[in-house]
Scaffold this motif. Structure first.
Motif, PDB file in Angstrom:
ATOM      1  N   LYS A  90       5.785  11.904  -4.346  1.00  0.00           N
ATOM      2  CA  LYS A  90       4.837  11.042  -5.070  1.00  0.00           C
ATOM      3  C   LYS A  90       3.801  10.434  -4.127  1.00  0.00           C
ATOM      4  CE  LYS A  90       5.312   7.071  -7.669  1.00  0.00           C
ATOM      5  NZ  LYS A  90       6.218   5.987  -7.816  1.00  0.00           N
ATOM      6  N   SER A  91       2.508  10.417  -4.572  1.00  0.00           N
ATOM      7  CA  SER A  91       1.471   9.867  -3.695  1.00  0.00           C
ATOM      8  C   SER A  91       1.598   8.347  -3.593  1.00  0.00           C
ATOM      9  CB  SER A  91       0.096  10.230  -4.246  1.00  0.00           C
ATOM     10  OG  SER A  91      -0.881   9.523  -3.537  1.00  0.00           O
ATOM     11  N   LEU A  92       1.293   7.861  -2.400  1.00  0.00           N
ATOM     12  CA  LEU A  92       1.364   6.407  -2.194  1.00  0.00           C
ATOM     13  C   LEU A  92       0.110   5.710  -2.700  1.00  0.00           C
ATOM     14  CD1 LEU A  92       2.796   6.173   1.463  1.00  0.00           C
ATOM     15  CD2 LEU A  92       4.001   5.637  -0.660  1.00  0.00           C
ATOM     16  N   ILE A  93      -0.973   6.476  -2.829  1.00  0.00           N
ATOM     17  CA  ILE A  93      -2.257   5.881  -3.231  1.00  0.00           C
ATOM     18  C   ILE A  93      -2.107   5.213  -4.599  1.00  0.00           C
ATOM     19  CG2 ILE A  93      -4.752   6.324  -3.570  1.00  0.00           C
ATOM     20  CD1 ILE A  93      -3.838   7.170  -0.802  1.00  0.00           C
ATOM     21  N   GLY A  94      -2.592   3.982  -4.661  1.00  0.00           N
ATOM     22  CA  GLY A  94      -2.555   3.259  -5.926  1.00  0.00           C
ATOM     23  C   GLY A  94      -1.308   2.391  -6.067  1.00  0.00           C
ATOM     24  N   GLN A  95      -0.285   2.627  -5.245  1.00  0.00           N
ATOM     25  CA  GLN A  95       0.941   1.819  -5.360  1.00  0.00           C
ATOM     26  C   GLN A  95       0.739   0.457  -4.691  1.00  0.00           C
ATOM     27  OE1 GLN A  95       4.756   3.297  -4.455  1.00  0.00           O
ATOM     28  NE2 GLN A  95       4.150   5.443  -4.736  1.00  0.00           N
ATOM     29  N   PRO A  96       1.440  -0.571  -5.176  1.00  0.00           N
ATOM     30  CA  PRO A  96       1.373  -1.857  -4.474  1.00  0.00           C
ATOM     31  C   PRO A  96       2.163  -1.775  -3.175  1.00  0.00           C
ATOM     32  CG  PRO A  96       2.870  -2.014  -6.331  1.00  0.00           C
ATOM     33  CD  PRO A  96       2.279  -0.633  -6.384  1.00  0.00           C
ATOM     34  N   LEU A  97       1.630  -2.393  -2.130  1.00  0.00           N
ATOM     35  CA  LEU A  97       2.302  -2.362  -0.829  1.00  0.00           C
ATOM     36  C   LEU A  97       3.688  -2.985  -0.919  1.00  0.00           C
ATOM     37  CD1 LEU A  97       1.954  -1.699   2.220  1.00  0.00           C
ATOM     38  CD2 LEU A  97       1.082  -4.019   2.519  1.00  0.00           C
ATOM     39  N   SER A  98       3.797  -3.993  -1.791  1.00  0.00           N
ATOM     40  CA  SER A  98       5.076  -4.712  -1.931  1.00  0.00           C
ATOM     41  C   SER A  98       6.218  -3.750  -2.284  1.00  0.00           C
ATOM     42  CB  SER A  98       4.953  -5.799  -2.993  1.00  0.00           C
ATOM     43  OG  SER A  98       4.549  -5.194  -4.196  1.00  0.00           O
ATOM     44  N   ALA A  99       5.866  -2.632  -2.977  1.00  0.00           N
ATOM     45  CA  ALA A  99       6.914  -1.683  -3.384  1.00  0.00           C
ATOM     46  C   ALA A  99       7.543  -0.986  -2.190  1.00  0.00           C
ATOM     47  CB  ALA A  99       6.310  -0.652  -4.334  1.00  0.00           C
ATOM     48  N   LEU A 100       6.850  -1.007  -1.029  1.00  0.00           N
ATOM     49  CA  LEU A 100       7.371  -0.300   0.145  1.00  0.00           C
ATOM     50  C   LEU A 100       8.207  -1.191   1.052  1.00  0.00           C
ATOM     51  CD1 LEU A 100       4.237   1.722   1.329  1.00  0.00           C
ATOM     52  CD2 LEU A 100       6.189   2.542   0.010  1.00  0.00           C
ATOM     53  N   ILE A 101       8.086  -2.515   0.852  1.00  0.00           N
ATOM     54  CA  ILE A 101       8.744  -3.434   1.802  1.00  0.00           C
ATOM     55  C   ILE A 101      10.136  -3.800   1.305  1.00  0.00           C
ATOM     56  CG2 ILE A 101       8.541  -5.679   2.954  1.00  0.00           C
ATOM     57  CD1 ILE A 101       5.516  -5.348   2.748  1.00  0.00           C
ATOM     58  N   ALA A 102      11.133  -3.629   2.179  1.00  0.00           N
ATOM     59  CA  ALA A 102      12.523  -3.921   1.803  1.00  0.00           C
ATOM     60  C   ALA A 102      12.703  -5.434   1.655  1.00  0.00           C
ATOM     61  CB  ALA A 102      13.464  -3.383   2.873  1.00  0.00           C
ATOM     62  N   PRO A 103      13.628  -5.872   0.769  1.00  0.00           N
ATOM     63  CA  PRO A 103      13.784  -7.311   0.504  1.00  0.00           C
ATOM     64  C   PRO A 103      14.150  -8.120   1.757  1.00  0.00           C
ATOM     65  CG  PRO A 103      15.160  -5.975  -0.965  1.00  0.00           C
ATOM     66  CD  PRO A 103      14.511  -5.026  -0.027  1.00  0.00           C
ATOM     67  N   ASP A 104      14.928  -7.511   2.697  1.00  0.00           N
ATOM     68  CA  ASP A 104      15.339  -8.280   3.873  1.00  0.00           C
ATOM     69  C   ASP A 104      14.414  -8.076   5.064  1.00  0.00           C
ATOM     70  OD1 ASP A 104      15.899  -5.677   4.208  1.00  0.00           O
ATOM     71  OD2 ASP A 104      17.902  -5.929   5.091  1.00  0.00           O
ATOM     72  N   PRO A 106      11.820  -8.616   7.984  1.00  0.00           N
ATOM     73  CA  PRO A 106      11.385  -9.817   8.708  1.00  0.00           C
ATOM     74  C   PRO A 106       9.947 -10.205   8.344  1.00  0.00           C
ATOM     75  CG  PRO A 106      12.259  -8.155  10.223  1.00  0.00           C
ATOM     76  CD  PRO A 106      12.185  -7.515   8.872  1.00  0.00           C
ATOM     77  N   ILE A 107       9.100  -9.205   8.124  1.00  0.00           N
ATOM     78  CA  ILE A 107       7.731  -9.499   7.663  1.00  0.00           C
ATOM     79  C   ILE A 107       7.714  -9.166   6.166  1.00  0.00           C
ATOM     80  CG2 ILE A 107       5.341  -8.621   7.722  1.00  0.00           C
ATOM     81  CD1 ILE A 107       5.795 -10.361  10.058  1.00  0.00           C
ATOM     82  N   SER A 108       7.410 -10.208   5.348  1.00  0.00           N
ATOM     83  CA  SER A 108       7.442  -9.992   3.894  1.00  0.00           C
ATOM     84  C   SER A 108       6.023  -9.744   3.369  1.00  0.00           C
ATOM     85  CB  SER A 108       8.022 -11.236   3.203  1.00  0.00           C
ATOM     86  OG  SER A 108       7.177 -12.325   3.508  1.00  0.00           O
ATOM     87  N   ILE A 109       5.931  -9.385   2.112  1.00  0.00           N
ATOM     88  CA  ILE A 109       4.613  -9.152   1.504  1.00  0.00           C
ATOM     89  C   ILE A 109       3.816 -10.452   1.473  1.00  0.00           C
ATOM     90  CG2 ILE A 109       5.435  -9.437  -0.900  1.00  0.00           C
ATOM     91  CD1 ILE A 109       2.856  -6.862   0.275  1.00  0.00           C
ATOM     92  N   GLU A 110       4.549 -11.602   1.348  1.00  0.00           N
ATOM     93  CA  GLU A 110       3.862 -12.910   1.336  1.00  0.00           C
ATOM     94  C   GLU A 110       3.191 -13.164   2.692  1.00  0.00           C
ATOM     95  OE1 GLU A 110       7.103 -12.621   0.323  1.00  0.00           O
ATOM     96  OE2 GLU A 110       6.601 -12.631  -1.821  1.00  0.00           O
ATOM     97  N   THR A 111       3.925 -12.808   3.748  1.00  0.00           N
ATOM     98  CA  THR A 111       3.338 -13.020   5.096  1.00  0.00           C
ATOM     99  C   THR A 111       2.064 -12.196   5.230  1.00  0.00           C
ATOM    100  OG1 THR A 111       5.615 -13.085   5.858  1.00  0.00           O
ATOM    101  CG2 THR A 111       3.921 -13.015   7.559  1.00  0.00           C
ATOM    102  N   LEU A 112       2.144 -10.939   4.786  1.00  0.00           N
ATOM    103  CA  LEU A 112       0.978 -10.066   4.902  1.00  0.00           C
ATOM    104  C   LEU A 112      -0.187 -10.614   4.083  1.00  0.00           C
ATOM    105  CD1 LEU A 112       2.691  -6.559   4.710  1.00  0.00           C
ATOM    106  CD2 LEU A 112       1.591  -7.595   6.681  1.00  0.00           C
TER     107      LEU A 112
END
Ligand SMILES: Nc1ncnc2c1ncn2[C@@H]1O[C@H](COP(=O)(O)OP(=O)(O)OP(=O)(O)O)[C@@H](O)[C@H]1O
Ligand SMILES: [Mg+2]
Length: 445
Positions: A90-104, A106-112
């Motif tokens: 599946k292409s990554l284009i168009g997906q939210p970055l948050s979907a790639l970041i694991a819940p644990d 150290p750098i969260s989507i909020e930090t980014l």
């Protein structure tokens, strides 16, 4: 419109024609401008396409994962490495970055998101990304993206798998350790080699005084036997005539005369050994503690005597040495130098039918110049540049180490002087030492 085309009394037909001509001129001009712009546009377009292709290929050839997002942190572009590592098919284009970041992570989507709002970058931070084979740690760097008007248009992330980094680090560590090991071995080998050189040099230097002491000690032993014989006769109560005969037979008067000389010889040899040992200490501490004004002429006389008295041959010797040739330095070392040169001269004249050694020393223009010349075969031009090299020798194994001249060269240079060698065809070799003369009242620091 040209003024000569609109005179005041022109025919109306003429006027129309002139107007048309002007319009057509203008159209021509506009047309050629259009063509020019079109060509320019096409050139720019192809340059743009090339730049695009280059960026795309650089982007795709990178092993680091590159992900570009818009201001809502939705993925707008990514390179092949990111696509392959983070999505299966599946292409990554168009997906939210948050979907790639694991819940644990150290750098969260909020930090980014905060970094994006604050226009701040991230450097070498740990992030855990979801991959088809499970969550994996990455090291991530981020930068703010801007459009051509310098407005913030999103964020780009560059991530490198930590496993790969660790492997690279371990490899580096291994290479470093083996380099360190190789270096230690090299240093050890060099230490052993210089120790070997030192031992050879010391053995070479000790050889002369020890054989001098040994020779004199043998003479003393002979003397002792003669004196013992005479003393026994004295105690046995022989007649004065018998005693006089024994005294004559045993050369007691000569023995008594030469006792002092032999003892002086032994003392001198022992002193030389002591100096060499002191030199060795100095060598290990590498300090010039023994520098003092000394007479190079006297040193040369002593050196020549030492070598000639132990060489076992009669060698005609001419000494042309003026008095008071003071230089500043270490008399023991300078004596070693001259002894080495004299020993070389003696060796060179080994098969010379009438060997002749010439030592001359004088002072000239603030320099003390000493020459050691022999009438041996000299040396050929091809070996001339190498005779000062350590270990260069033409002598058979066990006879020469090839260190003599190398040591002389270093010592003379350490004393601020020079050592030169020349070979004169049909005459022999001549070695010249030039040292700065010691000016009274001046002492080197
Ligand atoms: N007076 C000389 N005449 C001819 N050749 C010489 C003379 N002095 C030195 N050489 C040449 O230079 C070489 C190097 O001399 P050097 O004193 O360094 O070493 P060596 O005499 O061979 O050995 P070592 O002095 O260590 O016992 C000699 O082997 C010899 O070939
Ligand atoms: Mg020598």
């Amino acid at each position: 419109m040209t003024p000569d085309r609109t005179p005041e009394h022109t025919h109306p037909m003429e006027e129309d024609r002139a107007t048309w001509l002007t319009i057509m001129d203008k159209m021509d001009e506009t047309w050629s401008q259009l063509v020019g712009q079109q060509v320019e546009l096409e050139q720019k377009n192809s340059a743009l396409e090339e730049a695009h292709a280059l960026i795309a290929s650089v982007f795709d050839s990178m092993s680091d994962l590159l992900i570009a997002c818009d201001t809502t942190l939705r993925i707008v572009r990514c390179n092949r490495a990111a696509q392959e590592a983070l999505a299966s098919g599946k292409s990554l284009i168009g997906q939210p970055l948050s979907a790639l970041i694991a819940p644990d992570s150290p750098i969260s989507i909020e930090t980014l998101s905060r970094r994006l709002t604050d226009r701040q970058r991230l450097e070498d931070q740990g992030i855990t990304l979801k991959t088809p084979s499970g969550a994996q740690p990455f090291s991530v760097n981020s930068a703010i993206l801007r459009d051509s008007h310098h407005r913030v248009s999103g964020m780009v992330l560059a991530a490198r798998p930590l496993g790969e980094l660790r492997r690279a680090y371990d490899e580096l560590d291994r290479a470093h350790k083996s380099l360190q090991q190789a270096q230690t071995q090299l240093v050890q080998a060099e230490k052993m080699a210089s120790l070997g050189r030192l031992v050879a040099g010391v053995a070479h230097e000790l050889n002369n005084p020890i054989s001098f002491v040994y020779g004199n000690a043998l003479t003393l032993r002979r003397f002792t036997r003669r004196i013992e014989t005479y003393l026994s006769a004295l105690h046995a109560g022989h007649t004065p005539e018998q005693l006089a005969t024994i005294r004559r037979e045993q050369n007691i008067d000569i023995v008594l005369n030469e006792l002092d000389g032999s003892l002086a010889g032994i003392t001198e040899g022992a002193e030389r050994v002591r100096d060499i040992v002191a030199d060795l200490r100095r060598f290990s501490s590498e300090r010039r503690a023994h520098d003092a004004p000394c007479d190079l002429g006297q040193i040369a006389r002593k050196a020549v005597n030492w070598v000639l008295s132990t060489c076992g041959r009669d060698i005609a010797t001419t000494l042309d040495i003026t008095s008071a040739l003071e230089v500043e330095g270490h008399s023991g070392q300078l004596q070693q130098v001259i002894m080495n040169l004299v020993q070389n001269a003696v060796d060179a004249m080994d098969t010379t039918p009438e060997p002749h050694l010439r030592i001359s020393a004088h002072q000239q223009n603030g320099q003390v110049i000493l020459e050691v010349a022999d009438n041996g075969p000299g040396f050929t031009e091809d070996i001339a540049p190498r005779i000062f090299d350590p270990f260069f020798t033409t002598k058979p194994v066990g006879k020469g180490t090839g260190l003599g001249l190398a040591i002389c060269y270093r010592t003379v240079h350490e004393h601020g002087g020079t050592l030169q060698a020349r070979s004169i065809p049909e005459q022999g070799a001549c070695m010249t030492i030039t040292l700065p003369a010691h000016a009274p009242g001046e002492t080197a620091p």
